[in-house]
Write an enzyme that holds these catalytic residues in place. Structure first.
Site, PDB file in Angstrom:
ATOM      1  N   ILE B 105       0.815  -1.220   0.000  1.00  0.00           N
ATOM      2  CA  ILE B 105       0.000   0.000   0.000  1.00  0.00           C
ATOM      3  C   ILE B 105       0.850   1.272   0.000  1.00  0.00           C
ATOM      4  O   ILE B 105       0.364   2.335  -0.325  1.00  0.00           O
ATOM      5  CB  ILE B 105      -0.968   0.008   1.205  1.00  0.00           C
ATOM      6  CG1 ILE B 105      -0.212  -0.147   2.535  1.00  0.00           C
ATOM      7  CG2 ILE B 105      -2.007  -1.104   1.065  1.00  0.00           C
ATOM      8  CD1 ILE B 105      -1.074   0.023   3.788  1.00  0.00           C
ATOM      9  N   LYS B 106       2.093   1.171   0.408  1.00  0.00           N
ATOM     10  CA  LYS B 106       3.024   2.330   0.449  1.00  0.00           C
ATOM     11  C   LYS B 106       2.363   3.565   1.053  1.00  0.00           C
ATOM     12  O   LYS B 106       2.557   4.680   0.563  1.00  0.00           O
ATOM     13  CB  LYS B 106       3.584   2.609  -0.947  1.00  0.00           C
ATOM     14  CG  LYS B 106       4.420   1.444  -1.504  1.00  0.00           C
ATOM     15  CD  LYS B 106       5.123   1.762  -2.804  1.00  0.00           C
ATOM     16  CE  LYS B 106       6.029   0.645  -3.284  1.00  0.00           C
ATOM     17  NZ  LYS B 106       5.347  -0.623  -3.641  1.00  0.00           N
ATOM     18  N   ARG B 107       1.620   3.391   2.134  1.00  0.00           N
ATOM     19  CA  ARG B 107       0.918   4.507   2.736  1.00  0.00           C
ATOM     20  C   ARG B 107       1.864   5.360   3.583  1.00  0.00           C
ATOM     21  O   ARG B 107       2.916   4.910   4.016  1.00  0.00           O
ATOM     22  CB  ARG B 107      -0.235   4.004   3.615  1.00  0.00           C
ATOM     23  CG  ARG B 107      -1.334   3.284   2.846  1.00  0.00           C
ATOM     24  CD  ARG B 107      -1.969   4.168   1.793  1.00  0.00           C
ATOM     25  NE  ARG B 107      -3.238   3.618   1.346  1.00  0.00           N
ATOM     26  CZ  ARG B 107      -3.412   2.865   0.267  1.00  0.00           C
ATOM     27  NH1 ARG B 107      -2.395   2.553  -0.512  1.00  0.00           N
ATOM     28  NH2 ARG B 107      -4.625   2.420  -0.069  1.00  0.00           N
TER      29      ARG B 107
END
Lengths: 302, 302
Positions: B105-107
């Site tokens: 998700i690379k949030r």
């Protein structure tokens, strides 16, 4: 809707602010939540339905005085797929009411994957030759740690569909300096990032004198704001941190250019929770707070 | 499921790889898509239903030989709320089949908002006192441009729920060096990031000798891998870039420690599209490719 349209709306309403719509259950008056919990139980569906009613009410109360909304994706994701529906429908409802929408998603990935994000939020999804809208926002926030090839797909959507992005340059949080203020050569990372924003935005200039490529610059760091303003005079600043995060209108003045444009200041909690601090219903309270904020900021940038 | 459980599965299957599940319609055999388009038309619902069947079929074909899956959120988001359902249900199905799940998700965001992301993907959502699972992954990828206070909420979920994160350190894409390889003082940014990963992971060590705090380190940069491996010997590496992005098993050897552990290598397109390169059905083709990849990587790290 491009940055041009945003600037027109800001001028027309004399209001350079955006209402942040964080889908937090604790911000919603009990009478709304209780109704849906009675219908659906203590479920994500009840939470999502409550949020949708609250968002619509806020948009109705604000749309003639506030030019834009900024839904924060994280809080919608916390409601699962039901929250995704609320995000999509909130954006659509704001558009019906003539508002500009900034999807605060802070996405980033390698090129092919960044393309999927850019299409999901700014562009369209292709299903067997059919081109379908998905979240269909006017702009979104992005993180550029991966460099140009994670940004290019967003620039493509900006170009083809008259949309915009706001690149994280100097964020409003306490630890933002940990990486952003460390020197990279003779300049801090946030300056290097601003230099790239200038480059990415060059080919996306619009009639109003601003580029479709903007920057996120926290209200909590007025000195950095001043420096970044000089590096990217043609980028719109999305400015979080006013109110609940502690920044005042005075702190924000540096984010604006001499034309009184160039920045849009966000308030989420201040507007959404205004009803908790007075006897008004949540719509009237949000409206009063939005007017107070508008006047506060407009007077500081004169 | 903690990194301990992941290591057990890797040992048991003698397979340090993860199957990337990118929900891309063009990866799915026509007979699946046609069936749902006939039922739902050329809609996001048809695309999502096709993806769900394809994902289940892949998981069925791989679960006894591959320890983990990595759904890439961007492609699910491109299918709108229907895609969010597929993401949630794919994670649940992989769990039923005993697989470890990395939500790619690379949030990233400021503290309060990062908390919502951490709860959505690793923790739970609170609705009027009821604690509900949302996406309920075992781990996720995160971007740390905002520094420690955007990471802390994820560390809390790691601690309380035995989950893990993979922080972007050196990404696999071409332009990753634009910021990541620029010198910050006497070391490049990716080294500074790795130093922080060491710090964040210190209190989250597990029995297997690895921390719940891992790193994303691209297979396409073997030299950087070697340097990062030394800085964070106790962090698991999630290694993208094998196969379709051009890296070979030899390029990946540096990501592993001498114990043959410490890294999990991703392949998405290679496995999902294996059927396009042979006469086998998609399940058997994916299985054959997963076995080939396993043997290729295991032989390179011996």
């Amino acid at each position: 809707m491009s940055v041009n349209a945003l600037v027109s709306k800001i001028r027309e309403k004399n209001n350079p602010t955006v209402a942040g719509l964080d889908a937090r259950l604790e911000y919603i008056p009990d009478h709304i939540t209780e109704k849906y919990v009675a219908e659906y139980g203590k479920t994500l569906k009840a939470a999502a339905a409550s949020m949708m009613e609250f968002n619509k009410g806020l948009i109705d109360a604000l749309c003639d005085i506030v030019p834009a909304i900024k839904p924060q994706a994280a809080y919608y994701e916390l409601l699962g797929p039901e929250g995704a529906i609320v995000l999509r429908d909130t954006i659509a409802y704001a558009h019906e009411k003539g508002m500009y929408v900034i999807a605060d998603i802070k996405r980033n990935d390698i090129g092919a994957t960044a393309t999927a994000y850019a299409q999901a939020y700014l562009g369209r999804s292709e299903v067997c030759g059919e081109s379908l809208p998905v979240y269909d926002s006017d702009s979104c926030t992005v993180n550029a740690y991966l460099g140009t090839d994670g940004i290019n797909p967003f620039l493509t959507e900006c170009k083809n569909r008259d949309k915009g992005i706001y690149v994280l340059v100097k964020t409003s949080n306490k630890s933002s300096g940990e990486f952003q203020n460390r020197l990279m050569g003779d300049q801090p990372l946030y300056v290097r990032m601003a230099e790239k924003v200038a480059e990415w935005g060059e080919d996306l200039m619009t009639e109003c004198g601003y580029s479709q490529v903007g920057a996120v610059v926290g209200a909590t760091y007025p000195e950095e704001q001043k420096i970044i303003r000089k590096i990217i005079p043609h980028s719109y600043f999305l400015v979080p941190g006013y109110g609940a995060q502690g920044a005042t209108a005075k702190d924000i003045a540096n984010a604006f250019n001499d034309d009184g444009l160039g920045a849009i200041v966000n308030s989420s909690r201040g507007i959404m929770c205004a009803w908790k601090k007075c006897d008004l219903d949540y719509q009237e309270a949000a409206r009063q707070e939005a007017i107070r904020m508008r006047d506060d900021i407009v007077s500081a940038i004169r």
